[in-house]
Design an enzyme around this catalytic site. Sequence first.
Site, short mmCIF file in Angstrom:
data_model
loop_
_atom_site.label_atom_id
_atom_site.label_comp_id
_atom_site.label_asym_id
_atom_site.label_seq_id
_atom_site.Cartn_x
_atom_site.Cartn_y
_atom_site.Cartn_z
N GLY A 1 35.73 5.58 12.31
CA GLY A 1 34.49 4.88 12.60
C GLY A 1 33.35 5.43 11.77
N LYS B 1 35.71 2.59 4.16
CA LYS B 1 34.33 2.93 4.52
C LYS B 1 33.88 4.22 3.86
CE LYS B 1 34.57 5.87 8.50
NZ LYS B 1 34.42 7.15 7.86
#
Length: 88
Positions: free
Chosen positions: A27, A82
């Site tokens: 995340g 990411k």
Amino acid sequence: YTTLFRSPHQVVAEVLGDKVSCGVLTGPSFALELARGLPTVVTLASTDETFALATAKQLHGGKLRVYATDDVIGAEIGGAVKNVMAIA
């Protein structure tokens, strides 16, 4: 060829065996922000739904939100992408 290009969950399964429950935690989070108590959301992905839900529930609280999914490959790829984007 196939032994060179393995995802993290494949390496873990090879080392620990298929009977060990584990997951991928990913995340947009930074340890310093989490330590400062800033809101953080992460995903825990596992093929073992019971493990994913129980572990997410144990970690979820305060300003840390942990959500479970069964998309292990998506979590691994998303986590890697990411990081590349963050560096860019």
